[in-house]
Write an enzyme that holds these catalytic residues in place. Structure first.
Site, PDB file in Angstrom:
ATOM      1  N   PRO A  90       0.824  -1.192   0.000  1.00 44.34           N
ATOM      2  CA  PRO A  90       0.000   0.000   0.000  1.00 44.34           C
ATOM      3  C   PRO A  90       0.869   1.256   0.000  1.00 44.34           C
ATOM      4  CG  PRO A  90      -0.733  -1.546   1.666  1.00 44.34           C
ATOM      5  CD  PRO A  90       0.565  -2.047   1.145  1.00 44.34           C
ATOM      6  N   GLU A  91       0.685   2.080  -1.000  1.00 47.85           N
ATOM      7  CA  GLU A  91       1.344   3.381  -1.054  1.00 47.85           C
ATOM      8  C   GLU A  91       0.287   4.420  -0.668  1.00 47.85           C
ATOM      9  OE1 GLU A  91       3.558   3.849  -4.761  1.00 47.85           O
ATOM     10  OE2 GLU A  91       3.575   1.694  -5.038  1.00 47.85           O
TER      11      GLU A  91
END
Length: 268
Positions: free
Chosen positions: A2-3
Site C-alpha cells: 500500500p502506497e
DNA sequence: CGCTAGTCCTGTCTGC
DNA sequence: TGCAGACAGGACTAGC
C-alpha cells in the site's frame, strides 16, 4: 505494498464508520507491535474519533490523546469483519474488538508492516518529507530537494524523508507522465521537467485515489475490496507490452534494487 | 553526508 | 508433480 492512495482509501473507508469504541485490542503476535508509549490496556473503553494519514502511515486518534499508528509494509491489510464471523484468515496479527457488530483486523503475511502505540506523533512523523498532494509540494520544493543529488531520480522519489507516500508503482507512473527516464541523475532535470514531474506525481496519486488504489495481489481496502487503478497503469507491471503513447515495447530495469518500468522512446 | 547493498518475512510464479 | 530460485507494492542499517 500500500502506497499513499491505498492508505488514503482505507482512511476514507474507516472515516465512514466513526466513531469506534474499542473493547479490546488483541495482539496475536508480539513482534507486530513496533513501539509502545502506553499499555494496551489503556485502550479499553476508549473511542477512536478521528482517522488520518501521513505518508504511508494510517493514524487512529483515540479520544484520550493516544494514537494507534499502522504501516502496512508490503502485504498489510486493515479491514473490518463482522463480529460473528470468527473464522480468521491466516496472518491476522491484530484484532481490535469494537462496541459494534464488527471488528477491525490487521493481516500481514510478510510482516514488514507494524503497529505503533504513540503519545506524541509529531516527533514520530518529523522524519517524513512533504505530502505530495499538499500545496507545499511544489516545483520549487522539488527543485530544492533534487539540487546537487547524483542519485537516480527514481531513488529520490522513493526517499520517504523527502517525499512521503510515493512507492515503486507511482514513482514509475509519475516518471512516465513527465517523460523522464527513471535512471536520470536527479540533479540533471531542467526546471520544465521538474514542473512536469511535480504535476505527474499529483495527477497519478489523485487519479489512483479516485479508483481506490492499485491491487496487484495483496492490497485490499478497509472493506476488503480490491482497488481498480491497476486497470489504468501505463507502465508499471507492463514490461514488454506496448507503450500507451508510442506502441514500442516497454522496458524494465533495476534501479536502487527496485524494478523500474519505462518507455525508452517517450522518456528521456 | 550521500549512496549502495543487505536484511527482515511469506507467498507465488517460472523453469528445470 | 516436485523443487529450487527469483521476485514482490517498504524501509531500516551498516559500511564504503
Amino acid at each position: 505494498m500500500p502506497e499513499l492512495p491505498e492508505v488514503e482509501t482505507i482512511k476514507n473507508n474507516l472515516q465512514e464508520i466513526l466513531p469506534l469504541r474499542i473493547k479490546e485490542l488483541e495482539l496475536r503476535r508480539e513482534d507486530i507491535l513496533r513501539s509502545r508509549d502506553y499499555a494496551l490496556k489503556e485502550l479499553a473503553g476508549q473511542s477512536i474519533e478521528e482517522v488520518s494519514r501521513r505518508g504511508k502511515y494510517l493514524i487512529l486518534a483515540v479520544d484520550n490523546g493516544l494514537f494507534l499508528v499502522f504501516h502496512l509494509g508490503m502485504s498489510g491489510r486493515l479491514y473490518i469483519q463482522e463480529e460473528e464471523l470468527t473464522l480468521l484468515e491466516p496472518h491476522v496479527h491484530v484484532i481490535i474488538h469494537l462496541d459494534k457488530p464488527f471488528k477491525l483486523l490487521y493481516q500481514d503475511a510478510r510482516r514488514f508492516g507494524g503497529l505503533w502505540l504513540l503519545k506524541d506523533i509529531d516527533s514520530f512523523f518529523s522524519r517524513l518529507g512533504k505530502e505530495p498532494l499538499s500545496e507545499e509540494f511544489s516545483p520549487r520544493y522539488l527543485a530544492q530537494i533534487l539540487k546537487g543529488r547524483q542519485t537516480a531520480i527514481k531513488n529520490l522519489l522513493l526517499n520517504q524523508s523527502l517525499i512521503s507516500g510515493l512507492g515503486n508503482i507511482y514513482a514509475d507512473e509519475a516518471l512516465f507522465i513527465a517523460g523522464i527516464r527513471p535512471d536520470r541523475k536527479a540533479d540533471s532535470l531542467s526546471l520544465r521537467e521538474i514542473e512536469g514531474l511535480c504535476c505527474g506525481i499529483k495527477e497519478v496519486l489523485a487519479k489512483s485515489i479516485k479508483y481506490r488504489g492499485t491491487t496487484f495481489r495483496d492490497y485490499r481496502d478497509g472493506r476488503r475490496q480490491p482497488g481498480e487503478f491497476q486497470k489504468h497503469l501505463q507502465v508499471y507491471g507492463r514490461f514488454n507490452q506496448a507503450c500507451p503513447t508510442c506502441g514500442q515495447p516497454l522496458k524494465r530495469s533495476r534501479i536502487g534494487g527496485r524494478s523500474s518500468h519505462y518507455c525508452d522512446k517517450c522518456q528521456q
